[in-house]
Scaffold this motif. Sequence first.
Motif, mmCIF file in Angstrom:
data_model
loop_
_atom_site.group_PDB
_atom_site.id
_atom_site.type_symbol
_atom_site.label_atom_id
_atom_site.label_comp_id
_atom_site.label_asym_id
_atom_site.label_seq_id
_atom_site.Cartn_x
_atom_site.Cartn_y
_atom_site.Cartn_z
ATOM 1 N N VAL A 45 0.864 -1.113 0.071
ATOM 2 C CA VAL A 45 -0.292 -0.046 0.043
ATOM 3 C C VAL A 45 0.883 1.242 -0.131
ATOM 4 O O VAL A 45 0.314 2.208 -0.296
ATOM 5 N N ARG A 46 2.095 1.324 0.303
ATOM 6 C CA ARG A 46 2.846 2.389 0.357
ATOM 7 C C ARG A 46 3.273 2.695 -1.045
ATOM 8 O O ARG A 46 3.441 4.056 -1.288
ATOM 9 N N ARG A 47 3.069 1.870 -2.014
ATOM 10 C CA ARG A 47 3.616 2.467 -3.246
ATOM 11 C C ARG A 47 2.586 3.497 -3.712
ATOM 12 O O ARG A 47 2.776 4.526 -4.098
ATOM 13 N N LYS A 48 1.256 3.120 -3.645
ATOM 14 C CA LYS A 48 0.193 4.216 -3.904
ATOM 15 C C LYS A 48 0.101 5.467 -3.260
ATOM 16 O O LYS A 48 -0.167 6.612 -3.558
ATOM 17 N N ALA A 49 0.529 5.435 -1.959
ATOM 18 C CA ALA A 49 0.656 6.545 -0.972
ATOM 19 C C ALA A 49 1.795 7.363 -1.252
ATOM 20 O O ALA A 49 1.981 8.602 -0.769
ATOM 21 N N THR A 50 2.809 6.691 -2.097
ATOM 22 C CA THR A 50 3.947 7.478 -2.327
ATOM 23 C C THR A 50 4.054 7.909 -3.753
ATOM 24 O O THR A 50 4.590 9.291 -3.939
ATOM 25 N N MET A 51 3.741 7.177 -4.637
ATOM 26 C CA MET A 51 3.773 7.652 -6.040
ATOM 27 C C MET A 51 2.292 7.467 -6.840
ATOM 28 O O MET A 51 1.885 6.393 -6.342
ATOM 29 N N MET A 52 2.187 8.098 -7.797
ATOM 30 C CA MET A 52 0.978 7.943 -8.476
ATOM 31 C C MET A 52 1.354 7.584 -9.853
ATOM 32 O O MET A 52 2.236 8.113 -10.851
ATOM 33 N N MET A 53 0.623 6.651 -10.298
ATOM 34 C CA MET A 53 1.081 5.884 -11.464
ATOM 35 C C MET A 53 -0.354 5.786 -12.313
ATOM 36 O O MET A 53 -1.386 5.868 -11.857
ATOM 37 N N TYR A 54 -0.143 5.369 -13.514
ATOM 38 C CA TYR A 54 -1.441 5.209 -14.490
ATOM 39 C C TYR A 54 -2.716 4.343 -13.902
ATOM 40 O O TYR A 54 -2.302 3.300 -13.134
ATOM 41 N N GLY A 75 6.956 7.826 -15.626
ATOM 42 C CA GLY A 75 5.682 6.917 -15.468
ATOM 43 C C GLY A 75 5.064 7.239 -13.986
ATOM 44 O O GLY A 75 4.013 6.643 -13.715
ATOM 45 N N ALA A 76 5.867 8.070 -13.203
ATOM 46 C CA ALA A 76 5.058 8.180 -12.033
ATOM 47 C C ALA A 76 5.403 9.449 -11.328
ATOM 48 O O ALA A 76 6.605 10.009 -11.554
ATOM 49 N N ASN A 77 4.516 9.953 -10.499
ATOM 50 C CA ASN A 77 4.537 11.322 -10.015
ATOM 51 C C ASN A 77 4.360 11.195 -8.568
ATOM 52 O O ASN A 77 3.982 10.169 -7.813
ATOM 53 N N CYS A 78 4.902 12.159 -8.015
ATOM 54 C CA CYS A 78 4.954 12.118 -6.246
ATOM 55 C C CYS A 78 3.354 12.420 -5.752
ATOM 56 O O CYS A 78 2.296 13.077 -6.243
ATOM 57 N N VAL A 79 3.072 11.677 -4.613
ATOM 58 C CA VAL A 79 2.054 11.599 -3.852
ATOM 59 C C VAL A 79 1.984 12.127 -2.402
ATOM 60 O O VAL A 79 1.273 13.128 -1.981
ATOM 61 N N LYS A 80 3.225 11.944 -1.718
ATOM 62 C CA LYS A 80 3.763 12.378 -0.465
ATOM 63 C C LYS A 80 3.773 13.870 -0.583
ATOM 64 O O LYS A 80 4.377 14.178 -1.793
ATOM 65 N N HIS A 81 3.324 14.605 0.419
ATOM 66 C CA HIS A 81 3.634 15.981 0.505
ATOM 67 C C HIS A 81 2.699 17.050 -0.477
ATOM 68 O O HIS A 81 2.473 18.082 -0.698
ATOM 69 N N ILE A 82 1.649 16.243 -1.108
ATOM 70 C CA ILE A 82 0.473 16.650 -1.677
ATOM 71 C C ILE A 82 -0.768 16.697 -0.921
ATOM 72 O O ILE A 82 -1.248 15.588 -0.408
ATOM 73 N N VAL A 83 -1.411 17.758 -1.081
ATOM 74 C CA VAL A 83 -2.947 18.107 -0.585
ATOM 75 C C VAL A 83 -3.886 17.969 -1.384
ATOM 76 O O VAL A 83 -4.884 17.176 -1.210
ATOM 77 N N GLY A 84 -3.786 18.608 -2.384
ATOM 78 C CA GLY A 84 -4.744 18.504 -3.626
ATOM 79 C C GLY A 84 -5.297 20.062 -3.987
ATOM 80 O O GLY A 84 -4.308 20.681 -4.016
ATOM 81 N N ASN A 85 -6.700 20.148 -4.106
ATOM 82 C CA ASN A 85 -7.077 21.411 -4.524
ATOM 83 C C ASN A 85 -7.447 22.077 -3.309
ATOM 84 O O ASN A 85 -7.347 21.778 -2.207
ATOM 85 N N THR A 86 -7.932 23.511 -3.527
ATOM 86 C CA THR A 86 -8.364 24.359 -2.171
ATOM 87 C C THR A 86 -9.240 23.634 -1.314
ATOM 88 O O THR A 86 -9.490 24.079 -0.201
ATOM 89 N N GLU A 87 -10.361 22.951 -2.026
ATOM 90 C CA GLU A 87 -11.624 22.206 -1.336
ATOM 91 C C GLU A 87 -10.843 21.029 -0.366
ATOM 92 O O GLU A 87 -11.483 20.839 0.836
ATOM 93 N N ASP A 88 -9.916 20.636 -0.977
ATOM 94 C CA ASP A 88 -9.062 19.335 -0.005
ATOM 95 C C ASP A 88 -8.510 19.998 0.837
ATOM 96 O O ASP A 88 -8.786 19.215 1.956
ATOM 97 N N HIS A 89 -8.078 21.028 0.708
ATOM 98 C CA HIS A 89 -7.205 21.716 1.967
ATOM 99 C C HIS A 89 -8.366 22.259 3.055
ATOM 100 O O HIS A 89 -8.135 21.955 4.334
ATOM 101 N N LYS A 90 -9.313 22.936 2.406
ATOM 102 C CA LYS A 90 -10.506 23.284 3.597
ATOM 103 C C LYS A 90 -11.028 22.064 4.257
ATOM 104 O O LYS A 90 -11.437 22.107 5.236
#
Length: 483
Positions: free
Chosen positions: A256-265, A299-314
Amino acid sequence: GTDDVYQAFILTSSNSQLADASNSLWLVNGHCNAVIENIASKAGPAVSQTTKNTVTGEAMVWKAMSYFYLVRCWGAVPIIHSNSDIIGEGTANTLRRNRVEDVYEYIIRTLDKAVTLLPTQNQPGRIDKYSAYALMAKVYLTRSGWGENMTRNQEDLDKAKEYSEKVINESGATLEPVYANLFRISTGNRNPENLLSWHWVASSQWCSQNTFQSDLSLNNFTGLADSWGTWMGPTIDLQRAFGDTANSKTRTNTDVRRKATMMMYSDYYPYFWRDMGGFTATWDDENNIAGSTFGVGTGANCVKHIVGNTEDHKAEYGSASLRMATSLSTHLIRLADIYLIYAEAVLGNQASTNDPEALRLFNLVRKRAIQNAPDETSLTFEKIFKERRLELALEGDNWYDFVRLHYYNPTLAKQWLNRQERGSFNNLKAFYRDEVPQSQVTLNTFKVNLTDDSKFQMPFPDVDISMNKHLLEDPVEFDFNTI
């Protein structure tokens, strides 16, 4: 990419990011010195001794942490114990570097003092006695290899075990059952697994906020036109370590750490763009809820350190994120790290161990990530090293694990780095859009060939050398009788 100065180990003294890193760490040290000195000399009678002790202890932990980064990045560096002494003597531009062993000793003495001042329990998120013990365990494990050859100092290993055991048994810290929760604001910022973190506040005051999201998330991911991380992401080698690979449309998701760490197709995240039903990594620039751009060659982008959009933060924090500003905490030491430090300290200089407590702690970390993982019955250094890489991926630890390995086994450190795949794939986006078959997704392989041991230490920035030419001279012994 292969032209990245860090990926290719071609960092030079003129690099502006190198200068910023050095400057930030010395600023932390200077600020901590100022706090410590001012509390001692200027705190009025209305300030309780408990408050003075707590704040002084917190400053000492951050001072120790800044030196821990400095010694692992640059090796021998000047020990600046007092700002006022340096200013009064006018010696800022003539300071000599102090030996690595002295810097580690200074860190440990600073933490020893902090422990006597800090409370057993502080306000949530604040530093307490066990934060200091956790850092001490990490420092002792790192120092255990310094100056050694194919072995580690047993006394330091024993200390790493002692202090990690103290944190495990006395701190009250617990493992978060859901790994991904550690990296969300509402469930992660004050999570009982966290022992030492940077805490941020999204505001108009620059430096109060976490800006990682802008650097790491996909272009247009936040809805604020403040992100540009489309073209950077985790390596193919890290994907493979998790048991996945971007040149397939099928995700394994065993760990489960893979998806929580990096975003793939095809990965779906309900906590990103939740007001629109969640975000799926479609790899289609015209067909994703955020209007994001895809394109990183790994083929992979970061997920850790990411919150999302303004509504996610809210939803997570109660207020919206701002441009280049989130309130997501950055964890520096977690209990899982301490579990693995304990296991490695017990292993020590042995080829393997079946110590029951080391196995129990290792398996707790592993089985949180892999639900049906069989219990390990024997641990080796390579098993623990790999588990640390997966557990702490993108949390700023892996490089320093290589630095401490290089202290006593430089051949193995270079061998493991040289075998990593740091390249990229051709035709990924076309493959994901069904425009080419999988057979046309080819690998642009790139592996380093490290032979130079100096690559495990950063060069001093040109600006630092211009202000103090003595940084290029041999280090000298620090006189601990002066403090």
